[in-house]
Design a protein around this motif. Structure first.
Motif, mmCIF file in Angstrom:
data_model
loop_
_atom_site.group_PDB
_atom_site.id
_atom_site.type_symbol
_atom_site.label_atom_id
_atom_site.label_comp_id
_atom_site.label_asym_id
_atom_site.label_seq_id
_atom_site.Cartn_x
_atom_site.Cartn_y
_atom_site.Cartn_z
ATOM 1 N N ALA A 88 67.700 4.669 -39.546
ATOM 2 C CA ALA A 88 68.102 6.064 -39.673
ATOM 3 C C ALA A 88 68.635 6.367 -41.066
ATOM 4 C CB ALA A 88 69.158 6.393 -38.618
ATOM 5 N N THR A 89 69.513 5.496 -41.561
ATOM 6 C CA THR A 89 70.097 5.725 -42.888
ATOM 7 C C THR A 89 69.057 5.551 -43.985
ATOM 8 O OG1 THR A 89 72.198 4.896 -42.033
ATOM 9 C CG2 THR A 89 71.995 5.091 -44.420
ATOM 10 N N GLN A 90 68.229 4.521 -43.884
ATOM 11 C CA GLN A 90 67.189 4.323 -44.885
ATOM 12 C C GLN A 90 66.259 5.524 -44.943
ATOM 13 O OE1 GLN A 90 65.574 0.436 -45.559
ATOM 14 N NE2 GLN A 90 63.479 1.187 -45.741
ATOM 15 N N ALA A 91 65.908 6.077 -43.773
ATOM 16 C CA ALA A 91 65.025 7.248 -43.735
ATOM 17 C C ALA A 91 65.670 8.440 -44.438
ATOM 18 C CB ALA A 91 64.695 7.602 -42.293
ATOM 19 N N LYS A 92 66.981 8.623 -44.242
ATOM 20 C CA LYS A 92 67.683 9.745 -44.875
ATOM 21 C C LYS A 92 67.713 9.582 -46.398
ATOM 22 C CE LYS A 92 69.371 12.323 -41.427
ATOM 23 N NZ LYS A 92 69.178 13.785 -41.311
ATOM 24 N N VAL A 93 67.998 8.384 -46.848
ATOM 25 C CA VAL A 93 68.071 8.150 -48.295
ATOM 26 C C VAL A 93 66.686 8.285 -48.931
ATOM 27 C CG1 VAL A 93 68.684 6.481 -50.085
ATOM 28 C CG2 VAL A 93 70.126 6.706 -48.051
ATOM 29 N N GLU A 94 65.680 7.770 -48.248
ATOM 30 C CA GLU A 94 64.319 7.913 -48.773
ATOM 31 C C GLU A 94 63.916 9.384 -48.856
ATOM 32 O OE1 GLU A 94 61.129 4.891 -48.177
ATOM 33 O OE2 GLU A 94 62.309 4.390 -46.385
ATOM 34 N N GLU A 95 64.340 10.153 -47.882
ATOM 35 C CA GLU A 95 64.041 11.586 -47.885
ATOM 36 C C GLU A 95 64.693 12.260 -49.091
ATOM 37 O OE1 GLU A 95 64.922 15.482 -45.042
ATOM 38 O OE2 GLU A 95 65.017 13.479 -44.177
ATOM 39 N N ARG A 96 65.934 11.874 -49.377
ATOM 40 C CA ARG A 96 66.636 12.448 -50.535
ATOM 41 C C ARG A 96 65.932 12.044 -51.831
ATOM 42 N NH1 ARG A 96 73.062 11.506 -51.459
ATOM 43 N NH2 ARG A 96 73.202 13.140 -49.862
ATOM 44 N N LEU A 97 65.469 10.792 -51.895
ATOM 45 C CA LEU A 97 64.785 10.326 -53.098
ATOM 46 C C LEU A 97 63.446 11.051 -53.288
ATOM 47 C CD1 LEU A 97 65.476 6.489 -52.884
ATOM 48 C CD2 LEU A 97 66.447 8.090 -54.542
ATOM 49 N N ARG A 98 62.755 11.317 -52.178
ATOM 50 C CA ARG A 98 61.466 12.023 -52.287
ATOM 51 C C ARG A 98 61.631 13.409 -52.895
ATOM 52 N NH1 ARG A 98 60.133 9.287 -47.482
ATOM 53 N NH2 ARG A 98 60.930 10.979 -46.176
ATOM 54 N N GLU A 99 62.767 14.022 -52.604
ATOM 55 C CA GLU A 99 63.042 15.334 -53.199
ATOM 56 C C GLU A 99 63.160 15.229 -54.716
ATOM 57 O OE1 GLU A 99 66.576 16.575 -51.245
ATOM 58 O OE2 GLU A 99 65.598 16.926 -49.298
ATOM 59 N N GLN A 100 63.437 14.017 -55.216
ATOM 60 C CA GLN A 100 63.522 13.770 -56.656
ATOM 61 C C GLN A 100 62.252 13.076 -57.178
ATOM 62 O OE1 GLN A 100 67.217 11.514 -57.306
ATOM 63 N NE2 GLN A 100 68.096 12.496 -55.496
ATOM 64 N N ASN A 101 61.218 13.051 -56.296
ATOM 65 C CA ASN A 101 59.939 12.396 -56.642
ATOM 66 C C ASN A 101 60.116 10.921 -56.962
ATOM 67 O OD1 ASN A 101 58.333 14.772 -56.371
ATOM 68 N ND2 ASN A 101 59.113 15.472 -58.368
ATOM 69 N N ILE A 102 60.995 10.265 -56.203
ATOM 70 C CA ILE A 102 61.240 8.825 -56.377
ATOM 71 C C ILE A 102 60.997 8.135 -55.035
ATOM 72 C CG2 ILE A 102 62.974 7.061 -56.974
ATOM 73 C CD1 ILE A 102 64.481 9.228 -58.541
ATOM 74 N N SER A 103 60.390 6.965 -55.075
ATOM 75 C CA SER A 103 60.248 6.167 -53.862
ATOM 76 C C SER A 103 61.132 4.940 -53.996
ATOM 77 C CB SER A 103 58.793 5.742 -53.652
ATOM 78 O OG SER A 103 58.470 4.643 -54.484
ATOM 79 N N ARG A 104 61.407 4.301 -52.877
ATOM 80 C CA ARG A 104 62.250 3.106 -52.931
ATOM 81 C C ARG A 104 61.570 1.995 -53.725
ATOM 82 N NH1 ARG A 104 61.440 -0.550 -47.672
ATOM 83 N NH2 ARG A 104 59.900 0.644 -46.515
ATOM 84 N N TYR A 105 60.249 1.999 -53.719
ATOM 85 C CA TYR A 105 59.516 0.969 -54.463
ATOM 86 C C TYR A 105 59.675 1.161 -55.968
ATOM 87 C CZ TYR A 105 57.564 0.267 -49.838
ATOM 88 O OH TYR A 105 57.421 0.050 -48.493
ATOM 89 N N ASP A 106 59.873 2.430 -56.392
ATOM 90 C CA ASP A 106 60.146 2.681 -57.817
ATOM 91 C C ASP A 106 61.457 2.028 -58.236
ATOM 92 O OD1 ASP A 106 57.846 4.244 -57.968
ATOM 93 O OD2 ASP A 106 58.915 6.089 -57.462
ATOM 94 N N LEU A 107 62.428 2.061 -57.310
ATOM 95 C CA LEU A 107 63.754 1.523 -57.633
ATOM 96 C C LEU A 107 63.831 0.015 -57.462
ATOM 97 C CD1 LEU A 107 66.014 4.183 -55.835
ATOM 98 C CD2 LEU A 107 65.596 3.992 -58.290
#
Length: 883
Positions: A88-107
């Protein structure tokens, strides 16, 4: 004493109270205390956002118990904490990152985890502020987090221990798969919804036959590429001749056998079932039974793989569509039936969940489930409230399947397993292998429920070597409060993990509550937009109103309906308490302590009035009933008893009667009058103590105006019982209530004086009434005379009102103006005469009879008959009045 504000303002009342409680450390455990211990651990909310109304209900239930126990002399501790909520938390953070055009794989994993920690700290502050708004008496000095270093040590130890004892293994099994998040899911993360779909029928042609076939139906044609056999019931006469033969899989032309198993229901569908062990849990079990091949036809994003031939790479639903088109052309597709069925969706991504064979870590449930079942059949069983949920737990344990505990995420406890780069050997340990450079750590993390299963003892600073002070004093947890929707997902797991690692049950009692539904009885959800923010409710009505509503409108195990009307009613009840408290404070000089009051009672014993003894007796009865109800977790019963005592007995009767006792025309002597004042304040103080667990803010505000202890939480629930013979007081209430009702029904204004004669039928009643008659005279407005015998009545024209086994006689001349009534009746007769005359003319008019609608004529005839009846009644009344 400090005077209360004239108007109750929940915003002002609830401001700064929580800081006061924290400053005085009133929520912290008292380790050195000789008091009995009582403990609760909070079901940790997910750090994914704000608390919802269900959290407010859950928290209010626990807070009531803690405050109640503290007031009853217990050393209490309520341990707070939060859950890292992996997916649940990972999904929320990934959603926030997508709004910045960032994926977790970028980080990358490490940087992404840093982002999640930032999120956690942000929402942890929000959750703590909401706990404060609700007034939750949490011991923050013991707060825990399911992804802390301490919990990680426990998780690693437990995992390794269970692995070494063959309770954890790695293997290929069917799991719930989220193709969007690309991770396994727990059952609770799958939401089943009614979905429109199709039941597709196909011909599985018999080998070497152009005519014979078995008709197979499926809702998921795309999985046909993984079919390894067709199954029929061995007793089904329709298909016995086909058992052992071969049919052609229409999707790929593969030759597959027809086998027999009683699992297939003869009267369901066509009675023929396709078996796809890699894509269905029941087929998987059949596959193990008959050693069938497991053919996975999908990739982890739910696109088809090479096993799907020309459909390789297509999305599963597009592949379904194209496969049906192809088999239609090949004449092996028979028909599609529209169906509505339950389909699993990922709670976080809303993707349709795919039953998927995958290499995962599992907990072996059979031996652990047996421990739970053995416990619940013993004298040491955990008690469930209501008890029916014990059966729910047992049924789930009897039918439990091995538990998938690995998740393909980055946020969570990484599995302490390594794989040798060359030999592929598996190493499981708390510490990495010595030659770590030759090993690769398992990238998966553990299911959040795995770490939260240790919550009751992990919060008590458990370790495997020595027993902590917390464990010694507060474990097992006294009461676990949670919803019925997670009995299996959380409660059962806490039980078996505690039995396995502490050799003790995790808690003594489990209080189960239901779900909060909207005013129409629907489940609250984002899709319906019917959710209610508890902070908005607090802004409008106050935390006390919200808490009291949540606590007193549902029995254990039952759902609760949100109601604005009941919240308003609750606010009005609090306002009633506020105004009553203002009256008391303006009427007396001080509030006595229990010791002071008992000394005054002893000093005046034998010279006390019945009204004060009555309210003290009612106070003791109420306290006993409220305590018994709370001890049984029947908070609605406790709330109702309290409400009735406060509103009816104390406010409506005792306060009103006390005005006659301590006012200028008091019948009491000075000692009695002083004791009445003490009683008025003393009962109010104990009302506040009883009310405090339900509505802590307003009771603290009123209590602090008394200038007693620094907080009401330092008070004690009244232990002394007051029991006096006060039956005669009921006569006062009966007479007053009867007279008020009579005035209302007869529309007699309070300005009109009445003579009352109490005609009693027994000497015992007469004796009792003689004691209280002066109170009746004082309390009943505009009563000229009140006597115990009706022989004084010379005029036989009186009204007699029955009150139990005696009567209240009232001369009619006191309230009945005969001349006025005669005049009014004659006026009514005159008006009726005109109506009768008009009606007779109309009904004798042929034009009206012929031209008017039939129903109109019938209506007029009915009016005419009614007028005549009324006329006759009124004429009779005039005769009576003229006598």
């Amino acid at each position: 004493m400090k005077e209360l504000e004239k108007k109750y303002n929940h915003k002002e009342v609830e401001k700064n109270k929580y800081d006061l409680w924290l400053e005085q450390k009133l929520f912290e455990a008292e380790f050195d205390s000789k008091k009995p211990a009582y403990s609760i651990v909070i079901p940790p909310p997910n750090v994914t956002g704000k608390l919802h109304l269900g959290h407010a209900w859950d928290g209010s239930l626990q807070d009531l118990l803690i405050r109640f126990k503290k007031l009853n002399g217990f050393d209490t501790v309520w341990i707070p904490g939060m859950d890292h909520a992996g997916i649940a938390t990972q999904a929320k953070v990934e959603e926030r990152l997508r709004e910045q055009n960032i994926s977790r794989y970028d980080l990358g994993r490490e940087k992404f985890i840093e982002k999640v920690w930032e999120w956690k700290e942000e929402y942890a502050l929000t959750i703590r502020s909401q706990w404060a708004k609700l007034g939750l008496s949490l011991d923050y000095s013991k707060e825990k987090f399911t992804y802390s270093e301490q919990l990680n040590k426990i998780v690693n130890y437990v995992f390794v221990n269970m692995y070494e004892n063959n309770l954890i293994y790695k293997g290929k099994r069917i799991i719930n798969w989220d193709p969007k998040q690309k991770t396994a899911l727990s059952n609770i993360e799958v939401i089943y919804k009614e979905t429109q779909g199709g039941m597709y029928h196909f011909k599985y042609m018999l080998e070497n036959s152009k005519e014979e076939y078995l008709q197979v139906a499926t809702t998921r044609p795309e999985t046909m590429f993984g079919d390894v056999c067709v199954v029929v019931n061995p007793n089904d006469e329709r298909y016995i001749k086909y058992i052992g033969k071969t049919v052609i899989n229409p999707s790929n032309g593969a030759k597959i056998p027809v086998i027999a198993d009683e699992y297939v229901e003869m009267d369901f569908g066509t009675g023929v079932m396709k078996c796809t062990p890699a894509h269905d849990i029941n087929d998987f079990e059949l596959g193990l039974k008959y050693n069938l091949e497991q053919i996975n036809v999908m990739n982890d994003d739910a696109t088809m793989n090479e096993k799907a031939l020309e459909f390789n790479g297509l999305d599963r639903f597009e592949a379904r569509k194209q496969l049906i088109e192809k088999l239609t052309q090949e004449k092996t597709f028979i028909k599609k039936e529209d169906v509505t069925h339950q389909v699993g969706y990922s709670e976080r991504s809303n993707a349709i969940v795919e039953p998927f064979i995958s290499d995962q870590w599992f907990v072996k449930m059979e031996p652990l489930a047996k421990q739970v079942l053995d416990l619940q059949s013993s004298d040491n069983a955990i008690k469930f409230y209501p008890n029916r949920f014990n059966d729910t737990l047992n049924k789930w344990m009897e039918n439990s399947h091995d538990w998938t505990i690995s998740r393909q995420l980055w946020w969570g406890h990484q599995i302490p397993a390594w794989y040798h780069n060359d030999t592929k050997e598996v190493y499981v340990g708390i510490n990495p292998p010595k030659d770590e450079q030759n090993w690769t750590r398992d990238q998966d993390v553990l299911d959040t429920w795995f770490s939260s299963a240790f919550w009751p003892f992990a919060t008590m600073d458990w370790n495997q070597d020595t027993e902590s002070e917390m464990m010694k004093r507060y474990f097992p947890v006294s009461t676990m409060v949670t919803g019925y929707d997670i009995i299996f997902f959380w409660v059962a797991r806490m039980v078996f993990q505690s039995l396995e690692f502490t050799e003790s049950k995790p808690f003594n009692d489990v209080l189960i509550h239901g779900l909060i539904r909207d005013e129409q009885g629907r489940k609250m959800s984002k899709s319906l937009g019917n959710g209610v923010d508890p902070m908005e409710v607090i802004e409008t009505y106050g935390a006390d109103s919200l808490r009291y509503f949540l606590l007193t409108n549902s029995s254990p195990g039952q759902d609760l309906r949100y109601s604005e009307e009941k919240l308003t009613s609750t606010w009005n009840f609090i306002n009633k308490v506020w105004n009553a408290s203002r009256f008391v404070m303006l009427s007396i000089e001080k509030i006595p302590t229990t010791q002071e009051f008992d000394l005054a009672l002893e000093k005046n014993e034998g010279n006390l009035n019945q009204i004060d003894l009555w309210i003290l007796t009612k106070l003791s009865e109420t306290q006993k009933q409220v305590k018994e109800a709370i001890d049984k977790y029947e908070f609605t019963v406790a709330g109702k008893v309290l409400y009735n005592f406060i509103w009816d007995d104390y406010c409506s009767w005792y306060i009103e009667l006390s005005k006659a006792q301590i006012g200028e025309n008091s019948l009491l002597n000075e000692n009695q009058k002083e004791f009445s004042k003490l009683t008025l304040g003393y009962v109010l103080k104990n009302i506040l103590i009883m009310l405090h667990p339900f509505m802590p803010f307003v009771t603290e505000e009123i209590y602090q105006s008394f200038a007693l202890e620094s907080s009401i939480l330092k008070e004690r629930w009244l232990e002394k019982e007051y029991k006096f013979e006060t039956q005669s007081i009921s006569h006062i209430f009966d007479i007053i209530s009867t007279l008020r009702e009579f005035r209302a029904n007869q529309k007699i204004k309070n300005a009109i004086s009445l003579n009352l004669y109490l005609n009693n039928s027994s000497s015992s009643v007469k004796n009792e009434l003689e004691v209280e008659i002066e109170y009746i005279k004082l309390f009943v407005e505009k009563m000229v005379n009140c006597q115990l015998n009706n022989n004084i009545i010379q005029d036989k024209d009186y009204t007699s009102l029955a009150i139990k086994d005696y009567f209240l006689d009232i001369p009619n001349k006191d309230f009945f103006d005969k001349e006025k009534a005669l005049l009014e009746t004659k006026e009514k007769v005159s008006l009726l005469s005109k109506e009768i005359e008009r009606s007779e003319k109309m009904l004798s008019n042929d034009n009206f009879i012929k031209r008017a609608a039939l129903d109109k004529v019938e209506e007029e005839k009915k009016k005419y008959e009614d007028y005549k009846k009324q006329y006759e009644v009124l004429l009779e009344k005039i005769k009576q009045l003229d006598k």
